[in-house]
Design a protein around this motif. Structure first.
Motif, PDB file in Angstrom:
ATOM      1  N   LEU A 241     -39.028 -19.513  29.568  1.00  0.00           N
ATOM      2  CA  LEU A 241     -37.666 -19.274  29.098  1.00  0.00           C
ATOM      3  C   LEU A 241     -36.641 -19.701  30.147  1.00  0.00           C
ATOM      4  CD1 LEU A 241     -35.651 -18.081  27.082  1.00  0.00           C
ATOM      5  CD2 LEU A 241     -36.053 -15.836  28.115  1.00  0.00           C
ATOM      6  N   ALA A 242     -36.897 -19.355  31.421  1.00  0.00           N
ATOM      7  CA  ALA A 242     -35.988 -19.738  32.498  1.00  0.00           C
ATOM      8  C   ALA A 242     -35.910 -21.253  32.626  1.00  0.00           C
ATOM      9  CB  ALA A 242     -36.445 -19.115  33.814  1.00  0.00           C
ATOM     10  N   ASP A 243     -37.040 -21.926  32.457  1.00  0.00           N
ATOM     11  CA  ASP A 243     -37.056 -23.382  32.549  1.00  0.00           C
ATOM     12  C   ASP A 243     -36.197 -23.997  31.450  1.00  0.00           C
ATOM     13  OD1 ASP A 243     -38.106 -25.206  34.384  1.00  0.00           O
ATOM     14  OD2 ASP A 243     -39.629 -25.900  32.973  1.00  0.00           O
ATOM     15  N   ALA A 244     -36.273 -23.414  30.260  1.00  0.00           N
ATOM     16  CA  ALA A 244     -35.455 -23.913  29.150  1.00  0.00           C
ATOM     17  C   ALA A 244     -33.973 -23.681  29.427  1.00  0.00           C
ATOM     18  CB  ALA A 244     -35.868 -23.233  27.849  1.00  0.00           C
ATOM     19  N   LEU A 245     -33.617 -22.530  29.979  1.00  0.00           N
ATOM     20  CA  LEU A 245     -32.224 -22.250  30.329  1.00  0.00           C
ATOM     21  C   LEU A 245     -31.732 -23.202  31.410  1.00  0.00           C
ATOM     22  CD1 LEU A 245     -32.097 -18.349  30.389  1.00  0.00           C
ATOM     23  CD2 LEU A 245     -30.800 -19.851  28.877  1.00  0.00           C
ATOM     24  N   ALA A 246     -32.588 -23.472  32.394  1.00  0.00           N
ATOM     25  CA  ALA A 246     -32.197 -24.346  33.501  1.00  0.00           C
ATOM     26  C   ALA A 246     -31.897 -25.751  33.008  1.00  0.00           C
ATOM     27  CB  ALA A 246     -33.289 -24.377  34.557  1.00  0.00           C
ATOM     28  N   ALA A 247     -32.654 -26.205  32.019  1.00  0.00           N
ATOM     29  CA  ALA A 247     -32.446 -27.556  31.497  1.00  0.00           C
ATOM     30  C   ALA A 247     -31.035 -27.729  30.966  1.00  0.00           C
ATOM     31  CB  ALA A 247     -33.462 -27.859  30.395  1.00  0.00           C
ATOM     32  N   VAL A 248     -30.464 -26.630  30.446  1.00  0.00           N
ATOM     33  CA  VAL A 248     -29.091 -26.673  29.931  1.00  0.00           C
ATOM     34  C   VAL A 248     -28.083 -26.346  31.027  1.00  0.00           C
ATOM     35  CG1 VAL A 248     -27.473 -25.664  28.291  1.00  0.00           C
ATOM     36  CG2 VAL A 248     -29.857 -26.047  27.624  1.00  0.00           C
ATOM     37  N   HIS A 249     -28.302 -25.222  31.721  1.00  0.00           N
ATOM     38  CA  HIS A 249     -27.297 -24.715  32.656  1.00  0.00           C
ATOM     39  C   HIS A 249     -27.173 -25.567  33.908  1.00  0.00           C
ATOM     40  CE1 HIS A 249     -25.867 -22.198  36.024  1.00  0.00           C
ATOM     41  NE2 HIS A 249     -24.958 -21.875  35.145  1.00  0.00           N
ATOM     42  N   ASP A 250     -28.296 -25.856  34.571  1.00  0.00           N
ATOM     43  CA  ASP A 250     -28.230 -26.566  35.845  1.00  0.00           C
ATOM     44  C   ASP A 250     -27.595 -27.938  35.678  1.00  0.00           C
ATOM     45  OD1 ASP A 250     -29.492 -24.371  36.796  1.00  0.00           O
ATOM     46  OD2 ASP A 250     -31.307 -25.379  37.465  1.00  0.00           O
ATOM     47  N   GLN A 251     -28.025 -28.658  34.648  1.00  0.00           N
ATOM     48  CA  GLN A 251     -27.492 -30.001  34.469  1.00  0.00           C
ATOM     49  C   GLN A 251     -26.034 -29.957  34.042  1.00  0.00           C
ATOM     50  OE1 GLN A 251     -30.187 -32.270  32.009  1.00  0.00           O
ATOM     51  NE2 GLN A 251     -31.923 -31.789  33.309  1.00  0.00           N
ATOM     52  N   THR A 252     -25.642 -28.913  33.297  1.00  0.00           N
ATOM     53  CA  THR A 252     -24.229 -28.760  32.940  1.00  0.00           C
ATOM     54  C   THR A 252     -23.393 -28.469  34.181  1.00  0.00           C
ATOM     55  OG1 THR A 252     -24.819 -27.945  30.757  1.00  0.00           O
ATOM     56  CG2 THR A 252     -22.598 -27.454  31.537  1.00  0.00           C
ATOM     57  N   GLN A 253     -23.915 -27.577  35.037  1.00  0.00           N
ATOM     58  CA  GLN A 253     -23.201 -27.219  36.259  1.00  0.00           C
ATOM     59  C   GLN A 253     -23.070 -28.411  37.199  1.00  0.00           C
ATOM     60  OE1 GLN A 253     -21.773 -24.251  35.339  1.00  0.00           O
ATOM     61  NE2 GLN A 253     -22.175 -23.522  37.390  1.00  0.00           N
ATOM     62  N   ASP A 254     -24.134 -29.228  37.256  1.00  0.00           N
ATOM     63  CA  ASP A 254     -24.157 -30.337  38.213  1.00  0.00           C
ATOM     64  C   ASP A 254     -23.636 -31.645  37.622  1.00  0.00           C
ATOM     65  OD1 ASP A 254     -25.249 -28.822  40.282  1.00  0.00           O
ATOM     66  OD2 ASP A 254     -27.285 -29.126  39.546  1.00  0.00           O
ATOM     67  N   ALA A 255     -23.300 -31.645  36.336  1.00  0.00           N
ATOM     68  CA  ALA A 255     -22.984 -32.896  35.655  1.00  0.00           C
ATOM     69  C   ALA A 255     -21.821 -33.641  36.298  1.00  0.00           C
ATOM     70  CB  ALA A 255     -22.681 -32.631  34.181  1.00  0.00           C
ATOM     71  N   ALA A 256     -20.815 -32.906  36.755  1.00  0.00           N
ATOM     72  CA  ALA A 256     -19.648 -33.569  37.329  1.00  0.00           C
ATOM     73  C   ALA A 256     -19.522 -33.337  38.828  1.00  0.00           C
ATOM     74  CB  ALA A 256     -18.381 -33.082  36.630  1.00  0.00           C
ATOM     75  N   ALA A 257     -20.439 -32.571  39.395  1.00  0.00           N
ATOM     76  CA  ALA A 257     -20.340 -32.232  40.810  1.00  0.00           C
ATOM     77  C   ALA A 257     -20.789 -33.393  41.694  1.00  0.00           C
ATOM     78  CB  ALA A 257     -21.192 -30.999  41.112  1.00  0.00           C
ATOM     79  N   ARG A 258     -20.203 -33.435  42.868  1.00  0.00           N
ATOM     80  CA  ARG A 258     -20.653 -34.409  43.849  1.00  0.00           C
ATOM     81  C   ARG A 258     -22.053 -34.045  44.313  1.00  0.00           C
ATOM     82  NH1 ARG A 258     -19.633 -34.589  49.922  1.00  0.00           N
ATOM     83  NH2 ARG A 258     -20.606 -36.547  50.492  1.00  0.00           N
ATOM     84  N   ILE A 259     -22.906 -35.039  44.483  1.00  0.00           N
ATOM     85  CA  ILE A 259     -24.256 -34.824  44.993  1.00  0.00           C
ATOM     86  C   ILE A 259     -24.170 -34.910  46.516  1.00  0.00           C
ATOM     87  CG2 ILE A 259     -26.618 -35.720  45.029  1.00  0.00           C
ATOM     88  CD1 ILE A 259     -26.166 -36.727  42.197  1.00  0.00           C
ATOM     89  N   ASP A 260     -24.184 -33.781  47.159  1.00  0.00           N
ATOM     90  CA  ASP A 260     -23.919 -33.685  48.592  1.00  0.00           C
ATOM     91  C   ASP A 260     -25.229 -33.822  49.366  1.00  0.00           C
ATOM     92  OD1 ASP A 260     -22.778 -33.294  51.031  1.00  0.00           O
ATOM     93  OD2 ASP A 260     -22.422 -31.143  50.774  1.00  0.00           O
TER      94      ASP A 260
END
Length: 410
Positions: A241-260
């Motif tokens: 379940l956490a993996d499924a949530l991460a697929a949506v949340h993490d990529q949404t959070q990082d979609a516009a962020a600078r890759i530092d």
């Protein structure tokens, strides 16, 4: 922050707390419900690394420490930027409390900083089994304790749920209402909210914790977090379940962020190329590459950010393209993970400070050990699932340039 009154106020203080603020993450190697739980991945990132990153990103935390008895957890934690405290066997078993691990870690930390005459003032007890720890809420809890507004602060989410208790066994079991009257069902807006402890983090004053040997004392306050972050990993179903949530949340959070990051490593076929090849009558290969990618690599090189091409294929075209781009290449590599570890060590760069761009399953071992696993838009499904960021462009069509633009500062 919400208040929760405590009967034990003997340790309460309204004075600001001096000393270091240390996040301590207990992470044993043994786990019955989910074997090797702290190293299992959610969104392609080991649980212990997710906790380290959440603590590291929380304002006000001076030091992130992992307490472990396990060599692999120790190595992964150190690579992610945490200080490792080796936990002795007598407090590493199934019956050992988290409090005992925290007390041991604080002793070890303070013995190492004695020459600087610093003590641990505030402890943030962070649990790796909570994969979605909000760094902002953790920072807010730290600020509450440091400012003397609370002595112990814990993460919880608001709930209006009707709670029941099951009494008895078998056919004679019955349900009894706990926080409501069974015959009275008020509307949500007419009910008093309760708060459900998430287990993600607890922040408290170190001196009072030493006296009470418990995480709750004095004036206890609540750090409200979103309900969806409350998942804790205790079994395989929760991990999925956490993996499924991460697929949506993490990529949404990082979609516009600078890759530092401090370095970029890429695969070749399917990343710099569109994963097709033209073979002539003599067996020679030709591939299609993007001039846009070439300009991106040039910009990265001018910015002084190291880059490496890491390829399984042993092919002259790989070396020719690397020479054209003026970046080093390791090709004919069967074990990309070990090759990447060796290169990073030689460059003096932490794995957590590397972005790896891949497209197929042979990239997964390398992607799992870096801070920023990145996938091209048309990557294999397993690679997409393991990626922290999925690019909008496909291999050979500007994916490398897209990654470079996310890495370079504005």
């Amino acid at each position: 922050m919400s208040d929760d009154a405590s009967d034990d106020v003997s340790d309460a203080t309204t004075e600001p707390t001096a000393g270091l603020t240390v996040a301590i993450i207990p992470a044993r190697g043994g786990s019955k419900g989910v074997p090797r739980k702290n190293l299992r991945t959610v969104g392609g990132v080991p649980l212990v690394v997710r906790a380290i990153r959440a603590a590291r990103d929380a304002a006000g935390i001076d030091l992130v420490v992992v307490s472990t008895d396990d060599d692999e957890i120790a190595a992964v934690s150190a690579e992610a930027g945490a200080r490792v405290v080796r936990r002795p066997a007598e407090i590493s078993g199934d019956t050992a409390s988290s409090e005992s691990a925290i007390l041991h870690a604080v002793d070890e930390i303070e013995s190492g900083i004695e020459a600087r005459r610093e003590k641990v003032g505030v402890i943030a007890f962070v649990q790796a089994t909570s994969p979605f720890i909000p760094s902002e809420a953790l920072a807010g809890a730290v600020a509450e304790v440091r400012a003397g507004r609370g002595d112990s602060v814990f993460s919880a989410h608001e709930t209006y749920g009707f709670l029941w208790r099951r009494e008895g066994d078998g056919d004679g079991a019955q349900a009894t209402a706990i926080n409501h009257e069974a015959a009275h069902r008020p509307r949500r807006q007419d009910r008093e909210p309760h708060y459900l402890e998430t287990g993600a983090f607890y922040v408290f004053r170190a001196a009072a914790f030493r006296r009470s040997r418990h995480r709750f004392f004095g004036r206890i306050r609540i750090a409200e977090v979103p309900e969806w972050t409350a998942i804790e990993i205790d079994d395989e179903q929760q991990l999925r379940l956490a993996d499924a949530l991460a697929a949506v949340h993490d990529q949404t959070q990082d979609a516009a962020a600078r890759i530092d990051v401090r370095a970029v490593v890429t695969d070749f076929d399917g990343v710099h190329t569109d994963d097709t090849a033209i073979i002539d009558a003599d067996g020679g290969e030709r591939v299609r590459v993007s001039r846009e990618d070439g300009m991106g690599v040039a910009l990265l090189r001018r910015a002084g950010i190291p880059m490496l091409i890491l390829s399984t294929e042993q092919n002259p075209v790989v070396r020719a393209r690397a020479e054209k781009l003026r970046v080093p290449v390791l090709h004919g590599i069967d074990d990309k993970e070990q090759a990447l570890r060796a290169w990073a060590e030689g460059e003096g760069i932490r794995l957590d400070d590397i972005a790896y761009l891949g497209n197929d399953v042979n990239d997964l071992p390398a992607m799992r050990i870096v801070g920023w696993p990145v996938a091209v838009a048309n990557a294999h499904p397993r690679v997409l699932a393991a990626a922290r960021v999925v690019l909008t462009r496909t291999g050979g069509n500007g994916a490398v340039r897209e990654l470079v633009e996310r890495v370079l500062p504005d």
